[in-house]
Design a protein around this motif. Structure first.
Motif, PDB file in Angstrom:
ATOM      1  N   GLU A 140       0.842  -1.200   0.000  1.00  8.36           N
ATOM      2  CA  GLU A 140       0.000   0.000   0.000  1.00  8.36           C
ATOM      3  C   GLU A 140       0.879   1.254   0.000  1.00  8.36           C
ATOM      4  OE1 GLU A 140      -2.918   1.745   3.234  1.00  8.36           O
ATOM      5  OE2 GLU A 140      -3.477  -0.296   2.681  1.00  8.36           O
ATOM      6  N   LEU A 141       1.942   1.193   0.817  1.00  7.18           N
ATOM      7  CA  LEU A 141       2.865   2.330   0.908  1.00  7.18           C
ATOM      8  C   LEU A 141       3.521   2.593  -0.464  1.00  7.18           C
ATOM      9  CD1 LEU A 141       4.047   4.234   3.144  1.00  7.18           C
ATOM     10  CD2 LEU A 141       6.030   2.713   3.183  1.00  7.18           C
ATOM     11  N   ALA A 142       3.930   1.490  -1.126  1.00  9.52           N
ATOM     12  CA  ALA A 142       4.555   1.632  -2.449  1.00  9.52           C
ATOM     13  C   ALA A 142       3.558   2.220  -3.446  1.00  9.52           C
ATOM     14  CB  ALA A 142       5.062   0.276  -2.929  1.00  9.52           C
ATOM     15  N   ALA A 143       2.274   1.827  -3.304  1.00 11.81           N
ATOM     16  CA  ALA A 143       1.245   2.358  -4.208  1.00 11.81           C
ATOM     17  C   ALA A 143       1.062   3.868  -3.990  1.00 11.81           C
ATOM     18  CB  ALA A 143      -0.073   1.622  -3.973  1.00 11.81           C
ATOM     19  N   PHE A 144       1.119   4.304  -2.737  1.00 15.58           N
ATOM     20  CA  PHE A 144       1.055   5.748  -2.436  1.00 15.58           C
ATOM     21  C   PHE A 144       2.260   6.461  -3.044  1.00 15.58           C
ATOM     22  CE2 PHE A 144      -1.870   4.854   1.230  1.00 15.58           C
ATOM     23  CZ  PHE A 144      -2.869   5.728   0.831  1.00 15.58           C
ATOM     24  N   ALA A 145       3.437   5.818  -2.886  1.00 11.51           N
ATOM     25  CA  ALA A 145       4.677   6.426  -3.383  1.00 11.51           C
ATOM     26  C   ALA A 145       4.592   6.642  -4.894  1.00 11.51           C
ATOM     27  CB  ALA A 145       5.863   5.520  -3.038  1.00 11.51           C
ATOM     28  N   GLU A 146       3.963   5.667  -5.578  1.00 14.60           N
ATOM     29  CA  GLU A 146       3.817   5.710  -7.034  1.00 14.60           C
ATOM     30  C   GLU A 146       3.173   7.014  -7.508  1.00 14.60           C
ATOM     31  OE1 GLU A 146       4.939   4.170 -10.175  1.00 14.60           O
ATOM     32  OE2 GLU A 146       4.575   2.418  -8.885  1.00 14.60           O
ATOM     33  N   ARG A 147       2.291   7.551  -6.656  1.00 12.43           N
ATOM     34  CA  ARG A 147       1.532   8.744  -7.068  1.00 12.43           C
ATOM     35  C   ARG A 147       2.267  10.043  -6.730  1.00 12.43           C
ATOM     36  NH1 ARG A 147      -3.187   7.142  -3.791  1.00 12.43           N
ATOM     37  NH2 ARG A 147      -3.061   4.922  -4.175  1.00 12.43           N
ATOM     38  N   GLN A 148       3.439   9.939  -6.129  1.00 12.86           N
ATOM     39  CA  GLN A 148       4.170  11.159  -5.747  1.00 12.86           C
ATOM     40  C   GLN A 148       5.067  11.636  -6.891  1.00 12.86           C
ATOM     41  OE1 GLN A 148       3.370  12.430  -2.637  1.00 12.86           O
ATOM     42  NE2 GLN A 148       1.977  10.676  -2.671  1.00 12.86           N
ATOM     43  N   ARG A 149       5.442  12.913  -6.792  1.00 11.20           N
ATOM     44  CA  ARG A 149       6.302  13.539  -7.797  1.00 11.20           C
ATOM     45  C   ARG A 149       7.675  12.810  -7.846  1.00 11.20           C
ATOM     46  NH1 ARG A 149       9.076  17.737  -6.672  1.00 11.20           N
ATOM     47  NH2 ARG A 149       7.985  17.934  -4.698  1.00 11.20           N
ATOM     48  N   ASN A 150       8.179  12.504  -6.645  1.00 15.60           N
ATOM     49  CA  ASN A 150       9.509  11.847  -6.568  1.00 15.60           C
ATOM     50  C   ASN A 150       9.352  10.334  -6.350  1.00 15.60           C
ATOM     51  OD1 ASN A 150       8.369  12.262  -4.102  1.00 15.60           O
ATOM     52  ND2 ASN A 150      10.270  12.771  -3.020  1.00 15.60           N
ATOM     53  N   ALA A 151       8.446   9.723  -7.128  1.00 15.50           N
ATOM     54  CA  ALA A 151       8.101   8.304  -6.934  1.00 15.50           C
ATOM     55  C   ALA A 151       9.335   7.386  -6.959  1.00 15.50           C
ATOM     56  CB  ALA A 151       7.097   7.879  -8.001  1.00 15.50           C
ATOM     57  N   ASP A 152      10.248   7.632  -7.903  1.00 10.60           N
ATOM     58  CA  ASP A 152      11.390   6.714  -8.047  1.00 10.60           C
ATOM     59  C   ASP A 152      12.245   6.685  -6.785  1.00 10.60           C
ATOM     60  OD1 ASP A 152      10.600   5.940 -10.449  1.00 10.60           O
ATOM     61  OD2 ASP A 152      11.998   7.185 -11.612  1.00 10.60           O
ATOM     62  N   ARG A 153      12.538   7.872  -6.250  1.00 10.71           N
ATOM     63  CA  ARG A 153      13.368   7.954  -5.037  1.00 10.71           C
ATOM     64  C   ARG A 153      12.661   7.293  -3.850  1.00 10.71           C
ATOM     65  NH1 ARG A 153      18.024  10.599  -4.492  1.00 10.71           N
ATOM     66  NH2 ARG A 153      17.821  10.860  -2.245  1.00 10.71           N
ATOM     67  N   LEU A 154      11.337   7.554  -3.760  1.00  7.31           N
ATOM     68  CA  LEU A 154      10.593   6.970  -2.628  1.00  7.31           C
ATOM     69  C   LEU A 154      10.593   5.445  -2.710  1.00  7.31           C
ATOM     70  CD1 LEU A 154       7.533   9.419  -2.362  1.00  7.31           C
ATOM     71  CD2 LEU A 154       9.554   9.314  -0.891  1.00  7.31           C
ATOM     72  N   LYS A 155      10.413   4.917  -3.934  1.00  8.67           N
ATOM     73  CA  LYS A 155      10.376   3.456  -4.077  1.00  8.67           C
ATOM     74  C   LYS A 155      11.757   2.848  -3.786  1.00  8.67           C
ATOM     75  CE  LYS A 155       8.257   3.261  -8.050  1.00  8.67           C
ATOM     76  NZ  LYS A 155       7.720   2.784  -9.283  1.00  8.67           N
ATOM     77  N   GLU A 156      12.781   3.607  -4.198  1.00  7.72           N
ATOM     78  CA  GLU A 156      14.150   3.139  -3.912  1.00  7.72           C
ATOM     79  C   GLU A 156      14.374   3.067  -2.393  1.00  7.72           C
ATOM     80  OE1 GLU A 156      18.682   4.424  -4.904  1.00  7.72           O
ATOM     81  OE2 GLU A 156      17.127   5.316  -6.159  1.00  7.72           O
ATOM     82  N   GLY A 157      13.852   4.085  -1.689  1.00 12.69           N
ATOM     83  CA  GLY A 157      13.974   4.116  -0.223  1.00 12.69           C
ATOM     84  C   GLY A 157      13.250   2.934   0.406  1.00 12.69           C
ATOM     85  N   ILE A 158      12.042   2.642  -0.096  1.00 16.07           N
ATOM     86  CA  ILE A 158      11.265   1.518   0.467  1.00 16.07           C
ATOM     87  C   ILE A 158      12.009   0.201   0.223  1.00 16.07           C
ATOM     88  CG2 ILE A 158       9.097   0.213   0.283  1.00 16.07           C
ATOM     89  CD1 ILE A 158       7.728   2.914  -0.447  1.00 16.07           C
ATOM     90  N   THR A 159      12.569   0.036  -0.982  1.00 17.60           N
ATOM     91  CA  THR A 159      13.316  -1.193  -1.295  1.00 17.60           C
ATOM     92  C   THR A 159      14.510  -1.331  -0.351  1.00 17.60           C
ATOM     93  OG1 THR A 159      12.720  -0.852  -3.572  1.00 17.60           O
ATOM     94  CG2 THR A 159      14.456  -2.462  -3.171  1.00 17.60           C
TER      95      THR A 159
END
Ligand SMILES: Nc1ncnc2c1ncn2[C@@H]1O[C@H](COP(=O)(O)OP(=O)(O)OP(=O)(O)O)[C@@H](O)[C@H]1O
Length: 323
Positions: A40-59
């Motif tokens: 769910e958190l990754a799905a929220f991140a997807e909708r952000q402007r800086n999605a790539d960085r956020l997903k990298e952080g989650i990984t």
């Protein structure tokens, strides 16, 4: 519970904007990650402007948590790990290598116990020279008592008559002064971060293969006084960090410990007591006959050999006894 800000030291991707994003979902600490639905958190991140960085952080956070929750290993996997990764490193002394069936084992903590002036520091410097020279490996020497001597190490280098080679070997040995247990924690933590990022980038040349701590007892003895258990807890934490570093990065770790009092039967015994006893994989006792400079090393504890085996060796004045 470790706040996310502490993780930024390990990976700058966990920056303020990543932490703000997490905080907006009620995630403030590493443990909070375990309680949230990360898809769910990754799905929220997807909708952000800086999605790539956020997903990298989650990984990254997921890999960090996975690292902390290593699965149990069965005997077969441990044996394979031993054959694949845990090689022996020559100590620089033929007799001691033969006693230890090859020398120090990578992935293990070896403790050298001995009274004052028995030659523990000499042994450490000889081992540092041997590993840096024979394996072209990096050696980190943590000196707690100002006893490191580059000149003495140079005498232990077999190829010391070749100035260029001697320089090369010496440049692989780094020495750092550590005067208290808190600096030691910082040092070990920094080292772990560096080694982990080198492993991620597959940096393999001039690998760190030997870490020397001379002496571990002079760092720990001052915090053991009194009846409180805090000192003992810090001691176990340092020991655990050393074992973890050794195991995860295939490093041989050599620590020295002094002896205390007259134990049972009027004999001296290793300092740091029963709690520390279980930390090193291998414990060696060094004694020295000051009349003829003969040193005797005996096994107090070993993972694959019975205690009691002994070897007698001469104190080396120069590099004339090279293997
Ligand atoms: N350059 C050298 N050449 C030969 N022998 C040396 C040299 N330097 C020191 N030694 C010998 O090593 C002995 C001291 O050994 P060392 O400092 O390794 O002992 P130690 O067990 O580490 O002592 P401590 O616990 O007090 O630090 C000295 O007594 C000396 O005889």
């Amino acid at each position: 519970m470790a706040p996310l800000k502490h993780v930024e030291r390990e990976n700058p991707i966990i920056d303020a904007s990543f932490r703000d994003f997490c905080a907006s979902h009620g995630i403030q600490t590493v443990e909070d990650f375990l309680l949230h639905d990360l898809y769910e958190l990754a799905a929220f991140a997807e909708r952000q402007r800086n999605a790539d960085r956020l997903k990298e952080g989650i990984t990254f956070m997921l890999s960090l948590i996975e690292l902390q929750c290593r699965p149990w290993l069965n005997g077969m996997e441990l044996l394979e790990d031993l054959h694949r990764n845990k090689h022996t490193l020559s100590t620089g002394d033929k007799g001691i290598d033969s006693l230890l069936q090859g020398g120090f084992r990578e992935g293990q903590v070896t403790e050298l116990v001995g009274p004052s002036s028995s030659g523990k520091t000499q042994f450490c410097m000889q081992a540092a020279a041997s590993v840096a020279e024979k394996y072209s490996a990096r050696v980190l020497y943590l000196d707690t008592g100002n006893s490191f001597s580059a000149r003495r190490i140079a005498q232990f280098i077999c190829s010391s008559s070749d100035a260029a080679l001697r320089q090369k070997v010496l440049s692989r040995i780094s020495c750092q002064m550590v005067y208290d247990v808190y600096t030691m924690f910082d040092m070990l933590h920094g080292l772990e971060v560096t080694l982990r990022s080198q492993a991620q980038m597959n940096v393999n040349e001039d690998r760190l293969q030997l870490l020397v701590v001379d002496s571990i007892s002079s760092l720990i003895t001052p915090i053991l006084g009194g009846s409180g258990s805090q000192g003992r807890a810090l001691m176990v934490a340092v020991g655990y960090m050393l074992k973890k570093l050794a195991h995860e990065h295939n490093i041989a770790i050599l620590v020295t410990n002094h002896t205390v009092g007259a134990g049972e039967g009027g004999r001296t015994k290793p300092a740091l007591g029963e709690t520390w006893k279980s930390i090193p994989h291998v414990r060696l006792m060094l004694t020295r006959d000051h009349r003829n400079n003969n040193c005797t090393i005996s096994i107090l504890k070993h993972t694959s050999m019975p205690a009691g085996h002994t070897v007698t060796t001469m104190t080396r004045e120069d590099n004339t006894h090279c293997l």
